[in-house]
Write a protein that holds these residues in place. Structure first.
Motif, mmCIF file in Angstrom:
data_model
loop_
_atom_site.group_PDB
_atom_site.id
_atom_site.type_symbol
_atom_site.label_atom_id
_atom_site.label_comp_id
_atom_site.label_asym_id
_atom_site.label_seq_id
_atom_site.Cartn_x
_atom_site.Cartn_y
_atom_site.Cartn_z
ATOM 1 N N UNK A 36 6.300 9.791 5.045
ATOM 2 C CA UNK A 36 6.862 8.772 3.943
ATOM 3 C C UNK A 36 7.186 9.332 2.707
ATOM 4 N N UNK A 43 8.311 1.280 -2.863
ATOM 5 C CA UNK A 43 7.582 1.365 -1.835
ATOM 6 C C UNK A 43 7.770 2.488 -0.852
ATOM 7 N N UNK A 99 -2.155 1.939 11.341
ATOM 8 C CA UNK A 99 -1.721 3.476 10.628
ATOM 9 C C UNK A 99 -3.016 3.919 9.846
ATOM 10 N N UNK A 103 -3.640 10.286 1.156
ATOM 11 C CA UNK A 103 -3.687 10.016 0.026
ATOM 12 C C UNK A 103 -2.345 10.228 -0.862
ATOM 13 N N UNK B 34 1.744 -5.675 7.911
ATOM 14 C CA UNK B 34 0.547 -5.174 7.089
ATOM 15 C C UNK B 34 0.662 -5.488 5.967
ATOM 16 N N UNK B 36 -0.488 -4.427 1.986
ATOM 17 C CA UNK B 36 -1.093 -3.317 1.155
ATOM 18 C C UNK B 36 -1.094 -3.814 -0.240
ATOM 19 N N UNK B 38 -1.601 -1.366 -3.964
ATOM 20 C CA UNK B 38 -1.493 -0.001 -4.582
ATOM 21 C C UNK B 38 -1.575 -0.172 -6.155
ATOM 22 N N UNK B 43 -3.340 5.540 -3.978
ATOM 23 C CA UNK B 43 -2.955 5.516 -2.541
ATOM 24 C C UNK B 43 -2.980 4.102 -2.139
ATOM 25 N N UNK B 44 -2.094 4.055 -1.118
ATOM 26 C CA UNK B 44 -2.094 2.511 -0.399
ATOM 27 C C UNK B 44 -3.388 2.002 0.197
ATOM 28 N N UNK B 46 -4.987 -0.792 2.583
ATOM 29 C CA UNK B 46 -4.743 -1.856 3.552
ATOM 30 C C UNK B 46 -5.639 -3.118 3.303
ATOM 31 N N UNK B 91 0.630 -3.906 -7.306
ATOM 32 C CA UNK B 91 1.678 -3.675 -6.624
ATOM 33 C C UNK B 91 1.321 -3.992 -5.136
ATOM 34 N N UNK B 93 2.612 -4.756 -1.335
ATOM 35 C CA UNK B 93 3.677 -3.979 -0.144
ATOM 36 C C UNK B 93 3.323 -4.580 1.201
ATOM 37 N N UNK B 104 6.909 2.482 11.233
ATOM 38 C CA UNK B 104 6.159 1.356 10.392
ATOM 39 C C UNK B 104 7.174 1.375 9.131
ATOM 40 N N UNK B 105 7.892 -0.071 8.892
ATOM 41 C CA UNK B 105 8.823 0.092 7.665
ATOM 42 C C UNK B 105 8.318 -0.976 6.825
ATOM 43 N N UNK B 106 8.620 -0.544 5.516
ATOM 44 C CA UNK B 106 8.059 -1.124 4.404
ATOM 45 C C UNK B 106 9.102 -2.181 3.718
ATOM 46 N N UNK B 107 8.604 -3.243 3.111
ATOM 47 C CA UNK B 107 9.298 -3.991 2.068
ATOM 48 C C UNK B 107 9.366 -3.403 0.750
ATOM 49 N N UNK B 108 10.083 -3.862 -0.126
ATOM 50 C CA UNK B 108 10.238 -3.122 -1.412
ATOM 51 C C UNK B 108 9.162 -3.139 -2.283
ATOM 52 N N UNK B 109 8.227 -4.201 -1.962
ATOM 53 C CA UNK B 109 6.978 -4.173 -2.914
ATOM 54 C C UNK B 109 7.229 -5.595 -3.821
#
Lengths: 111, 115
Positions: A36, A43, A99, A103, B34, B36, B38, B43-44, B46, B91, B93, B104-109
């Motif tokens: 990613x 995001x 998943x 980092x 999911x 997250x 940040x 890092x992200x 969860x 933030x 997400x 896995x696809x993410x929203x824009x946050x």
């Protein structure tokens, strides 16, 4: 505990060069591997997925997987300043499980 | 790729108020979503896994009574930050999983700022 490791960087490469991003994972039963890209304040965006050993190419991106060494990498050819971002490696072991993200490695492409 | 819509994109609220964030999968059904969090230059992290029609599974250290998650349909999950405090500023997400290959696809946050 399942772990995904990446060099945090920053990794700096000149424009036009090849950027090489590396990722190692601890869970041997991992089956799916993803890269990613995340720009600052945005995001993550999926750029590559790979499931079997070897190379997978998509445009300027090549993902490489070596399950024996538990290693996955991302090569970016002809790097552009717009490639400057944090690159996240993600590993999924078993269908239905979460998943595990590394980092991230911060890449800076210098014009 | 699949589209995950998240809103609002940003919200500013007073301490003690509650904030709801919505996450929708627009062109696929997501049995699992999911959430997250940040913090800047980190890092992200969860927070929880949200399964349609059942209670969310929270990660260790995440207060389920503070971060309420509802996944009432195959295309919508919501996160409510109750009684928000400045330390909840972050933030947030969402992401949704698509298909057999588990992409896995993410929203824009959502950037949350609690004053």
């Amino acid at each position: 505990q399942k772990e995904v490791e990446q060099n945090s960087g920053p990794l700096s490469v000149p424009e036009g060069a090849i950027a090489s991003l590396n990722c190692t994972y601890s869970d041997r039963v991992s089956q799916s591997f993803f890269w990613y890209r995340q720009y600052s304040g945005k995001s993550p965006e999926l750029i590559m997925s790979i499931y079997s050993n070897g190379d997978k190419e998509d445009g300027r991106f090549t993902a490489q997987l070596n399950k024996a060494s538990q290693y996955v990498s991302l090569l970016i050819r002809d790097s552009q300043p717009s490639d400057s971002a944090t690159y996240l490696c993600a590993v999924n072991a078993v269908y239905g499980q979460n998943f595990v993200f590394g980092p991230g490695t911060r890449l800076s492409v210098l014009p | 790729g699949a589209v995950v819509s998240q809103h609002p994109s940003w919200v500013i609220c007073k301490s003690g108020t509650s904030v709801k964030i919505e996450c929708r999968s627009l062109d696929f059904q997501a049995t699992t979503m999911f959430w997250y969090r940040q913090f800047p230059k980190q890092s992200l992290m969860l927070m929880a896994t949200s399964n349609e029609g059942s209670k969310a599974t929270y990660e260790q250290g995440v207060e389920k009574d503070k971060f309420l998650i509802n996944h009432a349909s195959l295309t919508l999950s919501t996160l409510t930050v109750t009684s928000a405090h400045p330390e909840d500023s972050s933030f947030y997400i969402c992401s949704a999983r698509q298909g057999a290959h588990e992409k896995l696809f993410f929203g824009s946050g959502t950037q949350l700022s609690v004053l």
